[in-house]
Design a protein around this motif. Structure first.
Motif, PDB file in Angstrom:
ATOM      1  N   GLU A 179       2.653   4.821  -4.532  1.00 58.12           N
ATOM      2  CA  GLU A 179       2.788   4.191  -2.856  1.00 58.12           C
ATOM      3  C   GLU A 179       2.942   2.655  -3.311  1.00 58.12           C
ATOM      4  OE1 GLU A 179       0.781   4.016   1.730  1.00 58.12           O
ATOM      5  OE2 GLU A 179       0.269   4.585  -0.020  1.00 58.12           O
TER       6      GLU A 179
ATOM      7  N   SER B 104       9.548   2.089  -2.396  1.00 58.31           N
ATOM      8  CA  SER B 104      10.188   2.423  -0.881  1.00 58.31           C
ATOM      9  C   SER B 104      10.090   1.048  -0.016  1.00 58.31           C
ATOM     10  CB  SER B 104       8.466   3.470   0.357  1.00 58.31           C
ATOM     11  OG  SER B 104       7.749   2.853   0.299  1.00 58.31           O
TER      12      SER B 104
ATOM     13  N   ASP C 298      13.531  -0.303   1.976  1.00 64.14           N
ATOM     14  CA  ASP C 298      14.022  -0.949   2.800  1.00 64.14           C
ATOM     15  C   ASP C 298      14.738  -2.165   2.967  1.00 64.14           C
ATOM     16  OD1 ASP C 298      11.967   1.100   4.112  1.00 64.14           O
ATOM     17  OD2 ASP C 298      10.126  -0.477   3.955  1.00 64.14           O
TER      18      ASP C 298
ATOM     19  N   ASP D 238      11.180  11.787  -2.836  1.00 67.10           N
ATOM     20  CA  ASP D 238      11.224  11.498  -1.275  1.00 67.10           C
ATOM     21  C   ASP D 238      12.354  10.377  -1.609  1.00 67.10           C
ATOM     22  OD1 ASP D 238       9.495  13.211  -0.361  1.00 67.10           O
ATOM     23  OD2 ASP D 238       7.692  12.305  -0.199  1.00 67.10           O
ATOM     24  N   CYS D 239      11.911   9.347  -2.567  1.00 67.70           N
ATOM     25  CA  CYS D 239      12.820   7.911  -2.672  1.00 67.70           C
ATOM     26  C   CYS D 239      14.069   8.919  -2.215  1.00 67.70           C
ATOM     27  CB  CYS D 239      12.372   6.968  -3.705  1.00 67.70           C
ATOM     28  SG  CYS D 239      10.722   6.939  -3.245  1.00 67.70           S
TER      29      CYS D 239
ATOM     30  N   ARG E 106      15.646   9.724   0.404  1.00 68.39           N
ATOM     31  CA  ARG E 106      15.727   8.673   1.253  1.00 68.39           C
ATOM     32  C   ARG E 106      17.434   7.661   0.991  1.00 68.39           C
ATOM     33  NH1 ARG E 106      11.187   4.410   2.604  1.00 68.39           N
ATOM     34  NH2 ARG E 106      13.854   3.572   3.668  1.00 68.39           N
TER      35      ARG E 106
END
Length: 379
Positions: A204, A209, A213, A241-242, A245
């Protein structure tokens, strides 16, 4: 005067994260100058360095927004054997350190051996800061044996003062500028189009992420040139997860996974913009300087205290990691890609930073610290 130096580090040399890069880069330069360099480290199976002594097994634990390895209790007899077999003029301990390994090495050191400690940590949150204070209290006895204290930045110096009640010199992390440039010069031809590169762990606080964005924001507002593409390099628990996305993006985005140290300069050199959107917990920013040295167009960094310190507060290179980060980062990248004069001026300022952080300059300062520590021992 040539010295026998032992870098003491609780973690492994099997991976080259920030502290490992510090002691490996500095150790190579000290060896080039004629010093004999050893590494007293945690569990390591494939060390890149000669004279590596494995002092303890390690276990993985979460800490400071990342995962780190800490040592299980080191065998005091083994420590005594290593220190008996090699007389060290200087033991250079990487701090904060564990009471189970590095502290035992410090306490077993010969009275004539100078001990230097370099602090690397910037706490990400209150829990990390409190944990550091508890560790400082536990290590208070061994810390009295340390002759000189160093911190890699003002942020790390504050941590040392808060957790160990100690103050010392600030000496930056070293970067082997010549080696980075040489490897980059032998790299394949640069990518076509405009290339953005992220390199870091997928946790994180490293901010992958945040860059995603920004990509989404740039798409919605048509901010970047049509031929822009983005490369993410690194591994970590948030990688999948990335990747999921990114499947919804129209801007071409690829994920390389782990990149070998020898391949990093080529990747960084191929970038028009390198982006390091860390939200905090950074005491320095070695990767920023590696990108600059490799020849990236411009390097942009999240505005956290460690990165701000490394870039000497250059507002053009720093972007918000707060609530409006997507817009700020997307627009900053657009500025770099669409305004060649602005990018060139920023690049020139960043090039000038390298003299300050080059390993030759850093090693000069470290040798002076060793001399001061030895003088205290010989009084």
């Amino acid at each position: 005067m040539t010295l026998t130096v032992g870098f003491v580090f609780d973690d492994t040399l099997d991976v080259l994260d920030g502290v490992q890069q510090h002691i490996v880069t500095l150790g190579r330069e000290l060896a080039r100058r004629g010093h004999t360099v050893h590494y007293l480290v945690g569990q390591t199976e494939h060390s890149p360095m000669a004279n590596t002594h494995v002092m303890a097994r390690n276990v993985m634990v979460p800490f400071n927004g990342n995962r780190m390895r800490i040592p299980l209790p080191a065998d005091k007899r083994h420590i005594a054997d290593v220190l008996h077999d090699t007389h060290f003029d200087v033991l250079h301990v990487q701090a904060p350190y564990s009471p189970f390994m590095a502290a035992r090495v410090i306490e077993a050191a010969d009275p004539s051996t100078a001990v230097v400690a370099t602090y690397h940590i910037a706490p990400k949150n209150v829990l990390a800061a409190v944990g550091g204070q508890v560790l400082g209290a536990i290590n208070a006895h061994s810390h009295r044996r340390i002759d000189e204290v160093v911190a890699v930045s003002s942020v790390a110096a504050q941590y040392a003062a808060q957790t160990a009640r100690t103050y010392g010199s600030i000496i930056a992390n070293p970067v082997d500028v010549h080696a980075m440039r040489e490897l980059a010069a032998n790299a394949p031809a640069a990518h076509e189009g405009h290339h953005i590169v992220f390199l870091g762990r997928f946790v994180e606080r490293k901010g992958a992420s945040l860059l995603l964005d920004a990509i989404e924001y740039a798409q919605r507002h048509d901010l970047w040139p049509a031929d822009t593409h983005v490369t993410f390099a690194g591994k970590g628990p948030l990688l999948e997860d990335c990747q999921v996305r990114a499947t919804g993006l129209s801007i071409p985005t690829r994920f390389l996974g782990f990149v070998e140290e020898s391949d990093k300069p080529a990747l960084l050199a191929s970038a028009d913009v390198t982006v390091f959107p860390s939200t905090g917990g950074e005491s320095f920013g070695i990767v920023l300087l590696e990108a600059i040295a490799a020849g990236a167009g411009v390097t942009l960094a999240g505005d956290n205290p460690g990165y701000r310190s490394t870039l000497l507060g250059d507002e053009d290179a720093l972007f918000s990691v707060g609530a409006d980060h997507a817009r700020d980062l997307a627009e900053r990248i657009a500025h770099a890609l669409r305004d060649p004069q602005w990018a060139h001026q920023l690049r020139e300022r960043q090039e000038k930073l390298l003299e300050r952080y080059d390993v030759h300059a850093v090693a000069d300062q470290v040798e002076r610290i060793y001399g001061r520590a030895l003088a205290k021992r010989n009084r």
